[in-house]
Design a protein around this motif. Structure first.
Motif, short mmCIF file in Angstrom:
data_model
loop_
_atom_site.label_atom_id
_atom_site.label_comp_id
_atom_site.label_asym_id
_atom_site.label_seq_id
_atom_site.Cartn_x
_atom_site.Cartn_y
_atom_site.Cartn_z
N HIS A 1 -24.39 -23.40 -22.19
CA HIS A 1 -24.78 -22.72 -20.88
C HIS A 1 -26.16 -22.51 -20.41
O HIS A 1 -26.47 -22.10 -19.43
CB HIS A 1 -23.84 -21.54 -20.59
N SER A 2 -26.98 -22.82 -21.65
CA SER A 2 -28.45 -22.74 -21.44
C SER A 2 -29.09 -23.96 -21.01
O SER A 2 -29.53 -24.68 -22.01
CB SER A 2 -28.78 -22.00 -22.65
N ARG A 3 -29.69 -23.94 -19.96
CA ARG A 3 -30.64 -25.00 -19.38
C ARG A 3 -32.09 -24.59 -19.63
O ARG A 3 -32.64 -23.75 -18.99
CB ARG A 3 -30.39 -25.60 -18.05
N LEU A 4 -32.77 -25.18 -20.48
CA LEU A 4 -34.28 -24.90 -20.62
C LEU A 4 -35.15 -24.99 -19.41
O LEU A 4 -36.00 -24.40 -19.23
CB LEU A 4 -34.90 -25.59 -21.92
N ASP A 5 -34.80 -26.17 -18.62
CA ASP A 5 -35.64 -26.23 -17.61
C ASP A 5 -35.45 -25.08 -16.42
O ASP A 5 -35.98 -25.10 -15.33
CB ASP A 5 -35.17 -27.67 -16.98
N GLU A 6 -34.41 -24.28 -16.52
CA GLU A 6 -34.15 -23.13 -15.64
C GLU A 6 -34.97 -21.82 -16.12
O GLU A 6 -34.57 -20.75 -15.60
CB GLU A 6 -32.72 -22.90 -15.55
N MET A 7 -35.67 -21.73 -17.16
CA MET A 7 -36.11 -20.67 -17.57
C MET A 7 -37.78 -20.59 -17.14
O MET A 7 -38.43 -21.48 -17.23
CB MET A 7 -36.18 -20.67 -19.08
N GLU A 8 -38.10 -19.50 -16.97
CA GLU A 8 -39.47 -19.12 -16.41
C GLU A 8 -40.14 -17.94 -17.27
O GLU A 8 -39.46 -17.19 -17.68
CB GLU A 8 -39.39 -18.61 -15.17
N CYS A 9 -41.35 -18.31 -17.85
CA CYS A 9 -41.94 -17.56 -18.98
C CYS A 9 -43.21 -17.03 -18.46
O CYS A 9 -44.25 -17.68 -18.85
CB CYS A 9 -42.15 -18.26 -20.34
N PRO A 10 -43.40 -16.12 -17.45
CA PRO A 10 -44.54 -15.77 -16.95
C PRO A 10 -45.49 -14.90 -18.02
O PRO A 10 -45.08 -14.68 -19.13
CB PRO A 10 -44.40 -14.49 -15.88
N PRO A 11 -46.94 -14.91 -18.03
CA PRO A 11 -47.93 -14.25 -18.93
C PRO A 11 -47.27 -12.88 -18.99
O PRO A 11 -46.85 -12.06 -17.93
CB PRO A 11 -49.00 -14.29 -18.16
N GLY A 12 -47.16 -12.18 -20.17
CA GLY A 12 -46.66 -10.89 -20.17
C GLY A 12 -47.92 -9.98 -19.99
O GLY A 12 -49.09 -10.25 -19.52
N LEU A 13 -47.67 -8.41 -19.82
CA LEU A 13 -48.51 -7.47 -19.72
C LEU A 13 -48.80 -6.75 -20.70
O LEU A 13 -48.35 -6.85 -21.88
CB LEU A 13 -48.12 -6.61 -18.56
N ALA A 14 -49.66 -5.76 -20.56
CA ALA A 14 -50.08 -4.74 -21.81
C ALA A 14 -49.06 -4.29 -22.76
O ALA A 14 -49.02 -4.29 -23.87
CB ALA A 14 -51.21 -3.81 -21.39
N ALA A 15 -47.84 -3.76 -22.14
CA ALA A 15 -47.02 -2.89 -22.86
C ALA A 15 -45.76 -3.84 -22.82
O ALA A 15 -44.76 -3.18 -23.40
CB ALA A 15 -46.67 -1.66 -22.09
N PHE A 16 -45.44 -4.95 -22.36
CA PHE A 16 -44.31 -5.57 -22.37
C PHE A 16 -44.61 -7.11 -21.95
O PHE A 16 -45.61 -7.53 -21.29
CB PHE A 16 -43.23 -5.12 -21.30
N ASN A 17 -43.32 -8.12 -22.40
CA ASN A 17 -43.39 -9.43 -22.06
C ASN A 17 -42.07 -9.54 -21.38
O ASN A 17 -41.08 -8.81 -21.70
CB ASN A 17 -43.87 -10.37 -22.76
N TYR A 18 -42.11 -10.55 -20.44
CA TYR A 18 -40.60 -11.00 -20.04
C TYR A 18 -40.32 -12.36 -19.80
O TYR A 18 -41.30 -13.11 -19.70
CB TYR A 18 -40.42 -10.09 -18.73
N HIS A 19 -39.11 -12.81 -19.54
CA HIS A 19 -38.90 -14.23 -18.91
C HIS A 19 -37.55 -13.93 -18.24
O HIS A 19 -36.70 -13.27 -18.38
CB HIS A 19 -38.87 -15.31 -19.98
N TRP A 20 -37.34 -15.16 -17.24
CA TRP A 20 -36.32 -14.99 -16.30
C TRP A 20 -35.35 -16.44 -16.65
O TRP A 20 -35.76 -17.38 -17.09
CB TRP A 20 -36.68 -15.32 -15.10
N ILE A 21 -34.02 -16.32 -16.44
CA ILE A 21 -33.23 -17.55 -16.54
C ILE A 21 -32.14 -17.19 -15.46
O ILE A 21 -31.37 -16.15 -15.08
CB ILE A 21 -32.42 -17.49 -17.61
N THR A 22 -32.33 -18.19 -14.38
CA THR A 22 -31.50 -18.31 -13.12
C THR A 22 -30.51 -19.30 -13.24
O THR A 22 -30.99 -20.45 -13.42
CB THR A 22 -32.26 -18.48 -11.84
N LYS A 23 -29.32 -18.85 -13.14
CA LYS A 23 -28.15 -19.86 -13.39
C LYS A 23 -26.76 -19.12 -13.04
O LYS A 23 -26.69 -17.94 -12.81
CB LYS A 23 -28.12 -20.12 -14.98
#
Length: 382
Positions: free
Chosen positions: A227-249
């Motif tokens: 159920h995981s589509r790699l082309d649906e993932m967004e990995c923005p640059p992180g910040l000083a205290a955390f990083n994050y990414h999004w999956i929209t599906k």
């Protein structure tokens, strides 16, 4: 001579890490193997990261009644966090002021804190309440004893503690993350399960595994991978205290998308999952319908203690099928965890190999690049 050699080796390792982090992301590599295997590097992490940073110890909702407590260890310091008689969450040293026994273990509820060694006992505010037979010692003054306080703050329903009296408040450090996830209402999610585990891997390998979804189609091919589509993932640059990414599906489980009664999330946010890595060791998967998390504590280079929990958004808790949703979520996460355990333990075996060396990162491993830069910055400071 041996100490000097170890110092030189860890300095070289820090230099290698820094050099790698100076590469642009388009040419980024994974971290040097020694970052995961060197006891001297772990000692450096203890002094520059774990003794100074805010660290999550669990959900505030775990402390529901006066006397409820949980325990943790931060850079070698046992800590107890409890709800006192005024319904205030406070953190203190979890070490008796008599002969220095650890006082409380695990989680539970107490009316007072009683040392298991000689029965010195403390009020929920840390003041010494009783010390058997100490009245014969003229130099003893009960009122002069109180368990040292540890800084404690609650952010988005999570309890954080730090040994650093000068660290900026958690809410200040995570202000940008507050804005990113504001509409999820994470503070109101209800924890429905909690466990503790120990895995045979380095804490950073497990953290990095959580930070990237590049591995989902392969490592999790029997569960969430299809159920995981790699082309649906967004990995923005992180910040000083955390990083994050999004999956929209469209989620494979109903609880993966927003409940019909959820009015907080609109548009694509109703089916967007946020994967949050809050440095150094707090990892959260936040979906519109459920959350789950890991809190890591190294136990040497090759073992990591894991606080593992999760639960549902309030709309799913209020749903008539809530119990079914809870059971489905836990069953899925148990399978996913088993897959992750196999994966990260295999990586730890691999980084110890004589021929192991860092390879290039995928564009989906941007969070790993940011994590490496965070580590390099912290271990380099005096």
């Amino acid at each position: 001579m041996a100490d000097a050699a170890r110092t030189t080796a860890v300095e070289a390792l820090v230099n290698d890490l820094q050099t790698g982090c100076e590469r642009p992301f388009s040419d980024a590599r994974s971290m040097p193997p020694g970052v995961y295997t060197s006891p001297e590097f772990l000692a450096l992490e203890e002094s520059t990261i774990f003794q100074r940073e805010w660290q999550c110890v669990g959900r505030a909702s775990a402390l529901a009644a006066p006397g409820d407590y949980l325990t943790a260890q931060i850079a070698g310091q046992p800590v107890v966090v409890l709800l006192d008689e005024t319904n205030t969450i406070r953190a203190m040293s979890n070490v008796c002021l008599h002969r220095m026994s650890v006082l409380l273990e695990g989680r539970g509820n107490v009316r007072r804190i009683v040392c298991p060694y000689h029965a010195w006992n403390y009020n929920l505010d840390g003041g010494l309440r009783g010390a058997p037979m100490m009245d014969r010692q003229s130099g003893f003054c009960k009122e002069s004893y109180a368990l040292p306080k540890v800084r404690c703050e609650v952010w988005q329903g999570w309890i954080y503690v730090t040994l650093d009296t000068n660290a900026p408040p958690v809410a200040t450090q995570l202000a940008e993350l507050d804005m990113l996830i504001r509409d999820y209402g994470m503070a109101d999610y209800i924890e429905t399960f909690y466990e503790e585990h120990v895995w045979d891997t380095n804490w950073k390998i497990l953290a990095e595994n959580f930070m990237e979804s590049y591995h989902l189609p392969m490592l999790h091919r029997a569960t969430v991978g299809p159920h995981s589509r790699l082309d649906e993932m967004e990995c923005p640059p992180g910040l000083a205290a955390f990083n994050y990414h999004w999956i929209t599906k469209e989620a494979s489980l109903p609880i993966g998308n927003a409940h019909p009664d959820n009015q907080r999330l609109q548009g694509h946010w109703r089916k967007t999952t946020a994967l949050l890595a809050i440095y150094p060791t707090h990892l959260v998967t936040l979906t519109p319908g459920y959350f789950w998390y890991l809190v890591l504590q190294p136990q040497g280079t090759g073992r990591v203690h894991i606080r593992f929990g999760g639960g549902l958004a309030p709309e799913f808790i209020a749903d008539p099928k809530a119990n079914d949703y809870m059971a489905t979520l836990k069953a899925l996460l148990d399978e996913v965890n088993a897959e992750d355990k196999r994966g990260v333990q295999a990586v730890y075996r691999g980084v110890q190999a004589p021929l192991a060396k860092p390879g290039h990162l995928s564009h989906l491993e941007r969070p790993n690049y940011d994590f490496a830069r965070y580590l390099a910055q912290k271990v380099s400071r005096p």
